[in-house]
Design a protein around this motif. Structure first.
Motif, PDB file in Angstrom:
ATOM      1  N   SER A 118       0.852  -1.205   0.000  1.00  0.00           N
ATOM      2  CA  SER A 118       0.000   0.000   0.000  1.00  0.00           C
ATOM      3  C   SER A 118       0.878   1.243   0.000  1.00  0.00           C
ATOM      4  O   SER A 118       0.593   2.234  -0.669  1.00  0.00           O
ATOM      5  N   VAL A 119       2.009   1.201   0.701  1.00  0.00           N
ATOM      6  CA  VAL A 119       2.900   2.374   0.694  1.00  0.00           C
ATOM      7  C   VAL A 119       3.446   2.584  -0.711  1.00  0.00           C
ATOM      8  O   VAL A 119       3.477   3.696  -1.227  1.00  0.00           O
ATOM      9  N   LEU A 120       3.831   1.496  -1.370  1.00  0.00           N
ATOM     10  CA  LEU A 120       4.381   1.644  -2.724  1.00  0.00           C
ATOM     11  C   LEU A 120       3.324   2.219  -3.662  1.00  0.00           C
ATOM     12  O   LEU A 120       3.605   3.132  -4.457  1.00  0.00           O
ATOM     13  N   ASP A 121       2.087   1.728  -3.524  1.00  0.00           N
ATOM     14  CA  ASP A 121       1.028   2.296  -4.395  1.00  0.00           C
ATOM     15  C   ASP A 121       0.908   3.780  -4.115  1.00  0.00           C
ATOM     16  O   ASP A 121       0.836   4.601  -5.034  1.00  0.00           O
ATOM     17  N   LEU A 122       0.912   4.138  -2.821  1.00  0.00           N
ATOM     18  CA  LEU A 122       0.777   5.561  -2.466  1.00  0.00           C
ATOM     19  C   LEU A 122       1.884   6.352  -3.150  1.00  0.00           C
ATOM     20  O   LEU A 122       1.649   7.386  -3.794  1.00  0.00           O
ATOM     21  N   LEU A 123       3.121   5.837  -3.060  1.00  0.00           N
ATOM     22  CA  LEU A 123       4.260   6.579  -3.634  1.00  0.00           C
ATOM     23  C   LEU A 123       4.102   6.713  -5.135  1.00  0.00           C
ATOM     24  O   LEU A 123       4.251   7.806  -5.692  1.00  0.00           O
ATOM     25  N   GLY A 125       1.482   6.706  -6.791  1.00  0.00           N
ATOM     26  CA  GLY A 125       0.436   7.699  -7.053  1.00  0.00           C
ATOM     27  C   GLY A 125       1.010   9.102  -6.942  1.00  0.00           C
ATOM     28  O   GLY A 125       0.803   9.963  -7.799  1.00  0.00           O
ATOM     29  N   LEU A 126       1.793   9.339  -5.890  1.00  0.00           N
ATOM     30  CA  LEU A 126       2.350  10.682  -5.675  1.00  0.00           C
ATOM     31  C   LEU A 126       3.264  11.069  -6.833  1.00  0.00           C
ATOM     32  O   LEU A 126       3.268  12.212  -7.290  1.00  0.00           O
ATOM     33  N   LEU A 127       4.027  10.097  -7.323  1.00  0.00           N
ATOM     34  CA  LEU A 127       5.017  10.447  -8.356  1.00  0.00           C
ATOM     35  C   LEU A 127       4.366  10.555  -9.725  1.00  0.00           C
ATOM     36  O   LEU A 127       5.064  10.516 -10.728  1.00  0.00           O
ATOM     37  N   GLY A 128       3.058  10.601  -9.775  1.00  0.00           N
ATOM     38  CA  GLY A 128       2.408  10.836 -11.063  1.00  0.00           C
ATOM     39  C   GLY A 128       2.281   9.568 -11.858  1.00  0.00           C
ATOM     40  O   GLY A 128       2.579   9.535 -13.047  1.00  0.00           O
ATOM     41  N   GLY A 129       1.870   8.459 -11.177  1.00  0.00           N
ATOM     42  CA  GLY A 129       1.502   7.269 -11.932  1.00  0.00           C
ATOM     43  C   GLY A 129       2.651   6.709 -12.733  1.00  0.00           C
ATOM     44  O   GLY A 129       2.542   6.455 -13.921  1.00  0.00           O
ATOM     45  N   VAL A 130       3.824   6.531 -12.045  1.00  0.00           N
ATOM     46  CA  VAL A 130       4.973   5.996 -12.784  1.00  0.00           C
ATOM     47  C   VAL A 130       4.668   4.578 -13.235  1.00  0.00           C
ATOM     48  O   VAL A 130       4.141   3.813 -12.449  1.00  0.00           O
TER      49      VAL A 130
END
Lengths: 130, 65
Positions: A118-123, A125-130
């Motif tokens: 879940s943290v990786l998904d959050l990240l 998401g933050l980085l603009g859907g890498v």
């Protein structure tokens, strides 16, 4: 004030264990196990109180109650694995102790994986859907 | 903080140790072996009961279902 009672119990049991180790080593192991259980049970009542407080706080402020539950789950697993591993090491069986610790670590990692994802998904998401 | 279990285990342990020494002196080694075995079984039953309740509490408090 409770700490004095705990230290007294530990020293009392220590005397008994040393005495029993000379004649009946297996009884000495049981005595040390019994003392460990009593002390851990006392620690558990304290931990239960802490857990109620933390759940109250997370519930009131709507913090990540899921993460808190996971933390406590991991803490419980480490608690039990450490109890068994120390008992084995105390009896001289460090091989079994390391196996128990290994399995404990594996289960903790398995329990913590969803949180990592879940943290990786959050990240991402933050980085603009890498 | 119930230390009653610790004292009970210590008492049984010492009793069995003395009984075994006594039986060994009088030459009945097999009975000494049986006495040691019975003492161990009794104490194991008590300790395992305590460990069972401890682990049940751990499961309930840490919600380890």
């Amino acid at each position: 004030m409770e700490i004095f009672k705990i230290a007294g119990l530990a020293v009392l049991a220590l005397g008994g264990v040393i005495l029993l180790r000379a004649y009946r080593p297996e009884m000495a192991l049981q005595l040390s196990l019994g003392t460990g259980v009593v002390l851990f049970a006392y620690a558990l009542t304290e931990i239960g109180a802490v857990q109620q407080v933390i759940e109250g706080i997370t519930g009131r402020y709507g913090l990540g109650s899921q993460q808190i539950k996971l933390i406590f789950k991991v803490f419980g697993m480490a608690y039990v694995a450490q109890f068994a591993a120390e008992a084995c090491r105390d009896a001289g069986e460090s091989a079994i102790a390391s196996k128990v610790e290994l399995v404990g670590r594996v289960m903790i990692v398995a329990a913590a994986l969803p949180a990592v994802f879940s943290v990786l998904d959050l990240l991402s998401g933050l980085l603009g859907g890498v | 903080m119930e230390i009653e279990i610790v004292l009970k285990i210590a008492g049984i342990g010492m009793l069995v140790a003395v009984a075994c020494q006594l039986l060994k002196q009088t030459g009945r080694d097999d009975i000494a072996m049986l006495a040691a075995l019975m003492g161990l079984v009794i104490v194991l039953g008590m300790v395992l009961g305590e460990i069972g309740t401890l682990f049940e509490q751990v499961r309930r408090i840490f919600s380890l279902y």
